[in-house]
Structure formats: structure tokens, C-alpha cells
Design a protein around this motif. Structure first.
Motif, PDB file in Angstrom:
ATOM      1  N   ARG A 246       0.854  -1.181   0.000  1.00  0.00           N
ATOM      2  CA  ARG A 246       0.000   0.000   0.000  1.00  0.00           C
ATOM      3  C   ARG A 246       0.899   1.243   0.000  1.00  0.00           C
ATOM      4  O   ARG A 246       1.901   1.283   0.713  1.00  0.00           O
ATOM      5  CB  ARG A 246      -0.928   0.016   1.214  1.00  0.00           C
ATOM      6  CG  ARG A 246      -1.962   1.160   1.175  1.00  0.00           C
ATOM      7  CD  ARG A 246      -2.933   1.049   2.332  1.00  0.00           C
ATOM      8  NE  ARG A 246      -3.840  -0.068   2.186  1.00  0.00           N
ATOM      9  CZ  ARG A 246      -5.002  -0.020   1.532  1.00  0.00           C
ATOM     10  NH1 ARG A 246      -5.367   1.109   0.940  1.00  0.00           N
ATOM     11  NH2 ARG A 246      -5.784  -1.067   1.473  1.00  0.00           N
ATOM     12  N   GLU A 279      -4.585   2.862  -2.548  1.00  0.00           N
ATOM     13  CA  GLU A 279      -5.252   1.715  -3.160  1.00  0.00           C
ATOM     14  C   GLU A 279      -4.483   0.433  -2.834  1.00  0.00           C
ATOM     15  O   GLU A 279      -3.245   0.440  -2.829  1.00  0.00           O
ATOM     16  CB  GLU A 279      -5.323   1.887  -4.681  1.00  0.00           C
ATOM     17  CG  GLU A 279      -6.172   3.051  -5.145  1.00  0.00           C
ATOM     18  CD  GLU A 279      -6.227   3.137  -6.668  1.00  0.00           C
ATOM     19  OE1 GLU A 279      -5.748   2.189  -7.324  1.00  0.00           O
ATOM     20  OE2 GLU A 279      -6.746   4.140  -7.174  1.00  0.00           O
ATOM     21  N   PRO A 280      -5.184  -0.683  -2.570  1.00  0.00           N
ATOM     22  CA  PRO A 280      -4.483  -1.963  -2.390  1.00  0.00           C
ATOM     23  C   PRO A 280      -3.691  -2.290  -3.656  1.00  0.00           C
ATOM     24  O   PRO A 280      -4.231  -2.221  -4.760  1.00  0.00           O
ATOM     25  CB  PRO A 280      -5.608  -2.966  -2.153  1.00  0.00           C
ATOM     26  CG  PRO A 280      -6.779  -2.150  -1.722  1.00  0.00           C
ATOM     27  CD  PRO A 280      -6.642  -0.838  -2.426  1.00  0.00           C
ATOM     28  N   ASN A 355      -2.267  -3.397  -9.752  1.00  0.00           N
ATOM     29  CA  ASN A 355      -3.530  -3.259  -9.047  1.00  0.00           C
ATOM     30  C   ASN A 355      -3.856  -4.582  -8.362  1.00  0.00           C
ATOM     31  O   ASN A 355      -3.845  -5.638  -9.004  1.00  0.00           O
ATOM     32  CB  ASN A 355      -4.633  -2.874 -10.031  1.00  0.00           C
ATOM     33  CG  ASN A 355      -5.961  -2.645  -9.356  1.00  0.00           C
ATOM     34  OD1 ASN A 355      -6.662  -3.591  -9.015  1.00  0.00           O
ATOM     35  ND2 ASN A 355      -6.320  -1.393  -9.169  1.00  0.00           N
ATOM     36  N   ALA A 356      -4.166  -4.529  -7.064  1.00  0.00           N
ATOM     37  CA  ALA A 356      -4.381  -5.764  -6.309  1.00  0.00           C
ATOM     38  C   ALA A 356      -5.643  -6.504  -6.777  1.00  0.00           C
ATOM     39  O   ALA A 356      -5.675  -7.744  -6.729  1.00  0.00           O
ATOM     40  CB  ALA A 356      -4.495  -5.463  -4.823  1.00  0.00           C
ATOM     41  N   ALA A 357      -6.648  -5.798  -7.235  1.00  0.00           N
ATOM     42  CA  ALA A 357      -7.905  -6.447  -7.645  1.00  0.00           C
ATOM     43  C   ALA A 357      -7.799  -7.072  -9.034  1.00  0.00           C
ATOM     44  O   ALA A 357      -8.194  -8.225  -9.229  1.00  0.00           O
ATOM     45  CB  ALA A 357      -9.045  -5.419  -7.608  1.00  0.00           C
ATOM     46  N   SER A 358      -7.267  -6.345 -10.000  1.00  0.00           N
ATOM     47  CA  SER A 358      -7.236  -6.825 -11.386  1.00  0.00           C
ATOM     48  C   SER A 358      -5.924  -7.488 -11.791  1.00  0.00           C
ATOM     49  O   SER A 358      -5.877  -8.247 -12.749  1.00  0.00           O
ATOM     50  CB  SER A 358      -7.495  -5.660 -12.341  1.00  0.00           C
ATOM     51  OG  SER A 358      -6.422  -4.731 -12.306  1.00  0.00           O
TER      52      SER A 358
END
Length: 366
Positions: A246, A279-280, A355-358
């Protein structure tokens, strides 16, 4: 020379199961394109679709100016070299190379000229009267290439042709194929799961996963700027270190907290990644960017050695720190023992951020 254009091609096996789905790719005239990816990613299916050996259930394929989507393999003027060589064991090298031309009615004198030219290029002249059983694996692969060359195709398609060779022969054949490509100037498509083959042979590489294209580009550009965490990890050994992270801003300074790696980022990276603050994220560092000496751009971390591989010219070590295991590629004189506590230095000037999500990379180039 002939270009290849794949226009949203798909191969569906029924019930919504796809080997390849909506793949679009242009392979330039005279280019050595490598299709790279893990088993089952669709790379061999794509190659077989170009060859006409696999049904295209959607999309179009053009070779040069011709739409070959509905043409049979024999009408596409492509030559395929398989992993298994597929030589006739009862025929000599000369007759293996001659067979296809004989079936197509090529005049005998022309057959002899083509065999002579190909065998001289590939170093097969001393073996023309031998049968495949009397040849080494590398020599048999050369015969398979020679049989493809005498066809004088517009395009060469190669499906993991080096997989059956030992490590030394693979290295030699990589060099031979690059030389052959430069000499012939023909468009070549090469399928492999080996990132070393892709990096050392391809003008461009196309990395595939689950029937889709993940990234296309020059090998060093893809290595330096992976589009996502999949590409980042697949195109290297050891794989890229990935750590949950982070970023935060305080008094105009950007800092990172990535488990054992924490601190203020260098000014260039601070400017580059400030939009990702709070953002994570995932920090990515290649093993060669984990250093044994500090610089103005490094952040230190300490951990226990849990893996070591002495390779002669260099060493690979794995260090367990803060719940993560980080790989480092070190000089040959730095080889700590298992269990040793060592301090290493993460070169943040070479960091990647995802990006941690994508899993998609944040833009790395300014």
C-alpha cells in the motif's frame, strides 16, 4: 515474405468450451513470432488453426493477401515442424526430404537442387544416405526442418520443436533457428512454453492464457514492462517477487509499506505512482533487483535464507522475511548458508506496481 493476420479467431469445442477465443494478432512479413504460455493456454491450437489442421469456429485468417480461413492445409503453402519430428524411419534423410516434393509432382531435377541447398544450410550433407534411427535428436530435428524448407513455403510453423532435445542441444538449436530465420527471411511462428526460448529467439512474443492474448511485444520490452502479474511471473525464472503493498502520501512524500520492504520511494517512482496512493496494490521486484549492497534507491530488509542454488556464474537465494519469501539473484561470491540472517536491498528504481484487484500494471513509463 508473407504476413499473417488473425481476425478475432475462435475455436469452440461445444457447450461453451473454447480452446481459443476472440484472438486478434498481426504477424509481420519476415517476423519471428513466438507464441508463449503454459500448457492448455491455446498457443498450439492457434498455430494449428493457421495451418488448417484445426477448425476455426469464428473469425478469419489471412496469409498474405489471401483469406485462407476455409482452405485445406495443402492450399495454404505453410510448412509445419512438429515436436515429434514425424520422419519416415524406413527412408533415408534424402528420401524423407524428397517425399513431399514427389507427392506434389515437383520435377526430379528441382527436387535435387532443393535437397542440396537445404542440406548445405542445415549441415546435413554427410547424413543424406542415413536413416533417422542412425541420427541424433538434433540431426533429426534438422531433417524435419529440411523437409519443411524444400517445400519453399510462405510461412514456417513450429510447434515446440525443441522439447525433445537435451539442454545443450536446445541451446544449439535455438541459435541455429535464429540463423536460419535470418538467412531465409521467411515469416516464422514458433510455439513454446519455455520463456528462455521466447526471450532469445523471438522478434516479438505473444503471451497467452486461457485462450486469450495477455501481451504482445518485443521480448525485452515485455520483460521490462509486463502488462499484469501473470506476464510478470511467467516471463522469468525465478518468477517475479510479488508482495501485497500500500502506498501513502505524507507531507508530499510517497511511501510504500510492502511487508518487509517499507520506506520512502525514490523521487522518480514517487512521481510515477502517486495516483495509486491508498489503493491496495502489489509490489513487483525481479530477483536481479534484490541487491546485496545499498544504493540511494534501495530499501533494506532482513530475513532468513531458506533456499539457495549455486549456478556457477551466479547464485539464487530465497529469503523469508515478514511472512514473504523473496528471491534474489546474487553474484557468485555471495552464497550464505541455510538459516543465515542476511540483509538485502530492494532496488525501488526498478519496482513494478500492480492493481491488487485486477492484477493489471500501473503505468511504469513516464
Amino acid at each position: 515474405m508473407t504476413a499473417i493476420t488473425l481476425d478475432t479467431i475462435s475455436r469452440e469445442y461445444g457447450s461453451g468450451v473454447f480452446g481459443v477465443k476472440d484472438v486478434s494478432l498481426t504477424i509481420e512479413e519476415g517476423e519471428f513470432m513466438v507464441l508463449l504460455g503454459p500448457s492448455g493456454c491455446g498457443k498450439s491450437t492457434t498455430l494449428r488453426m493457421i495451418a488448417g489442421l484445426e477448425e476455426i469456429t469464428a473469425g478469419r485468417i489471412r496469409i498474405g493477401k489471401r483469406d485462407v480461413t476455409d482452405l485445406p492445409p495443402r492450399a495454404r503453402n505453410v510448412a509445419v515442424v512438429f515436436q515429434s519430428y514425424a520422419l519416415y524411419p524406413h527412408m533415408s534423410v534424402r528420401e524423407n526430404m524428397r517425399f513431399g516434393m514427389k507427392m506434389r509432382g515437383t520435377p526430379l531435377a528441382e527436387q535435387d537442387v532443393r535437397i542440396k541447398d537445404a542440406s548445405e544450410i542445415l549441415g546435413l550433407v554427410p547424413y543424406l544416405d542415413r536413416r533417422p534411427g542412425a541420427l541424433s535428436g538434433g540431426q533429426r530435428q534438422r531433417v524435419a526442418l529440411g523437409r519443411a524448407m524444400v517445400r519453399e513455403p510462405d510461412v514456417f510453423l513450429m510447434d515446440e520443436p525443441l522439447s525433445n532435445l537435451d539442454a545443450k542441444l536446445r541451446g544449439e538449436m535455438r541459435q541455429e533457428l535464429v540463423k536460419l530465420h535470418r538467412r531465409l527471411g521467411k515469416t516464422m511462428v514458433f510455439v513454446t512454453h519455455d520463456h528462455i526460448e521466447a526471450m532469445t529467439m523471438g522478434d516479438r512474443i505473444c503471451i497467452m492464457r486461457d485462450g486469450h492474448i495477455e501481451q504482445v511485444g518485443a521480448p525485452l520490452d515485455v520483460y521490462a514492462n509486463p502488462a499484469n502479474t501473470f506476464v510478470a511471473q511467467f516471463l522469468a525464472s525465478p518468477t517475479m517477487n510479488l508482495i501485497a503493498a500500500r502506498l501513502s502520501v505524507a507531507a508530499g512524500v510517497l511511501s510504500i509499506d510492502a511487508g518487509p520492504i517499507a520506506g520512502v520511494l525514490p523521487p522518480a517512482q514517487s512521481a510515477l505512482y502517486s495516483h495509486a496512493a491508498s489503493e491496495p496494490a502489489i509490489l513487483g521486484l525481479r530477483a536481479e533487483d534484490v541487491l546485496t549492497e545499498a544504493t540511494s534507491a534501495t530499501l533494506p530488509f532482513t530475513g532468513k535464507v531458506v533456499m539457495r542454488e549455486a549456478l556457477g556464474a551466479e547464485n539464487l537465494i530465497g529469503v523469508e522475511a515478514g511472512g514473504a519469501t523473496l528471491s534474489a539473484r546474487t553474484g557468485r561470491h555471495f552464497l550464505p548458508d541455510f538459516g543465515d540472517q542476511v540483509t538485502l536491498h530492494a532496488d525501488m528504481s526498478q519496482m513494478h506496481l500492480f492493481n491488487a484487484a485486477s492484477g493489471a500494471a500501473y503505468r511504469r513509463k513516464a
